[in-house]
Design a protein around this motif. Structure first.
Motif, short mmCIF file in Angstrom:
data_model
loop_
_atom_site.label_atom_id
_atom_site.label_comp_id
_atom_site.label_asym_id
_atom_site.label_seq_id
_atom_site.Cartn_x
_atom_site.Cartn_y
_atom_site.Cartn_z
N ASP A 183 0.83 -1.21 0.00
CA ASP A 183 0.00 0.00 0.00
C ASP A 183 0.86 1.26 0.00
OD1 ASP A 183 -2.28 -1.51 -0.05
OD2 ASP A 183 -2.71 -1.30 2.10
N ARG A 184 1.95 1.24 0.78
CA ARG A 184 2.86 2.39 0.79
C ARG A 184 3.48 2.63 -0.57
NH1 ARG A 184 5.53 0.76 5.92
NH2 ARG A 184 4.33 1.82 7.51
N ARG A 185 3.96 1.55 -1.19
CA ARG A 185 4.56 1.69 -2.53
C ARG A 185 3.54 2.21 -3.53
NH1 ARG A 185 7.53 -3.10 -1.19
NH2 ARG A 185 5.83 -4.36 -2.00
N ARG A 186 2.32 1.70 -3.46
CA ARG A 186 1.27 2.15 -4.38
C ARG A 186 0.96 3.62 -4.13
NH1 ARG A 186 -2.72 -1.37 -3.29
NH2 ARG A 186 -1.76 -2.91 -4.62
N ALA A 187 0.90 4.03 -2.85
CA ALA A 187 0.62 5.44 -2.53
C ALA A 187 1.75 6.34 -3.02
CB ALA A 187 0.43 5.60 -1.02
N GLU A 188 3.00 5.89 -2.88
CA GLU A 188 4.13 6.68 -3.38
C GLU A 188 4.06 6.83 -4.90
OE1 GLU A 188 7.59 4.67 -1.94
OE2 GLU A 188 7.30 5.37 0.13
N ARG A 189 3.73 5.72 -5.60
CA ARG A 189 3.61 5.80 -7.06
C ARG A 189 2.48 6.73 -7.45
NH1 ARG A 189 4.28 0.00 -7.33
NH2 ARG A 189 2.02 -0.09 -7.40
N LYS A 243 1.28 9.22 -5.73
CA LYS A 243 1.67 10.60 -5.43
C LYS A 243 2.62 11.13 -6.51
CE LYS A 243 3.83 13.47 -1.92
NZ LYS A 243 4.56 13.50 -0.67
N ALA A 244 3.60 10.30 -6.90
CA ALA A 244 4.53 10.72 -7.94
C ALA A 244 3.81 10.96 -9.26
CB ALA A 244 5.62 9.67 -8.11
N ASP A 245 2.87 10.06 -9.60
CA ASP A 245 2.10 10.26 -10.83
C ASP A 245 1.27 11.53 -10.77
OD1 ASP A 245 3.16 7.95 -11.82
OD2 ASP A 245 1.38 6.71 -11.43
N THR A 246 0.65 11.79 -9.62
CA THR A 246 -0.17 12.99 -9.46
C THR A 246 0.68 14.25 -9.58
OG1 THR A 246 -1.66 11.75 -8.01
CG2 THR A 246 -1.80 14.15 -7.92
N GLU A 247 1.86 14.24 -8.95
CA GLU A 247 2.74 15.40 -9.06
C GLU A 247 3.20 15.61 -10.50
OE1 GLU A 247 5.80 14.58 -6.22
OE2 GLU A 247 4.58 15.27 -4.52
N TYR A 248 3.50 14.52 -11.20
CA TYR A 248 3.91 14.62 -12.60
C TYR A 248 2.77 15.22 -13.44
CZ TYR A 248 4.93 13.19 -17.36
OH TYR A 248 5.12 13.17 -18.72
#
Length: 165
Positions: A107-113, A115-120
């Motif tokens: 879940d943490r890895r998915r949330a980080e991905r 977040k990174a996709d959203t920021e991009y």
């Protein structure tokens, strides 16, 4: 040379002797199933019926009184059950904790991905907004063409009415 002991060599394995194979995952799965069953109302109901029948038969029947009043044999059965059930339940809890930890990491890895996709995507959207702000719009082009047309009309000496809205 190794010594012979009873007609066999000590450095040679015994032939024909089978070892019991132990599958830790299979045992742990069985422990989880048992732990789940021990926590059900069905199990508690069955155990209650057995205990009531045990006590009832030992109090009422003089002939079948195999465990008189302090019910020491019944206490021994409960103690044995608890001695086996507790480690199995702990094993099941440890395995569940491991599964929860793995799921939490995923879940943490998915949330980080995410977040990174959203920021991009936010950066890309901001870049598009800036780029669109620099692009000539239809109204801007119409205004510029009207200015050029007016300048040409003045230069050529023909005057047309402006079509401004």
């Amino acid at each position: 040379m190794p010594e012979l002991h009873g007609g066999r060599r000590l450095d040679q394995p015994l032939l024909g002797r089978r070892r019991i194979e132990f599958d830790p995952d299979g045992f742990a799965n069985g422990a989880e199933k048992l732990a789940r069953y021990l926590g059900t109302g069905r199990y508690l109901g069955i155990q209650t019926v057995i205990v009531v029948a045990w006590i009832g038969l030992n109090i009422v029947s003089w002939r079948l009184q195999w465990d008189p009043y302090p019910f020491i044999l019944l206490n021994l059965a409960f103690s044995t059950q608890a001695a086996y059930a507790a480690p199995l339940i702990l094993l099941a809890q440890n395995r569940q904790d491991d599964r929860d930890r793995i799921a939490l990491d995923e879940d943490r890895r998915r949330a980080e991905r995410t977040k990174a996709d959203t920021e991009y995507l936010a950066r890309e959207l901001a870049a598009l907004r800036i780029a669109v702000g620099e692009v000539a719009t239809r109204d801007y082009l119409r205004g510029e063409l009207e200015k050029i047309s007016a300048q040409l009309d003045e230069a050529l000496g023909t005057k047309k009415p402006s079509r401004r809205r």
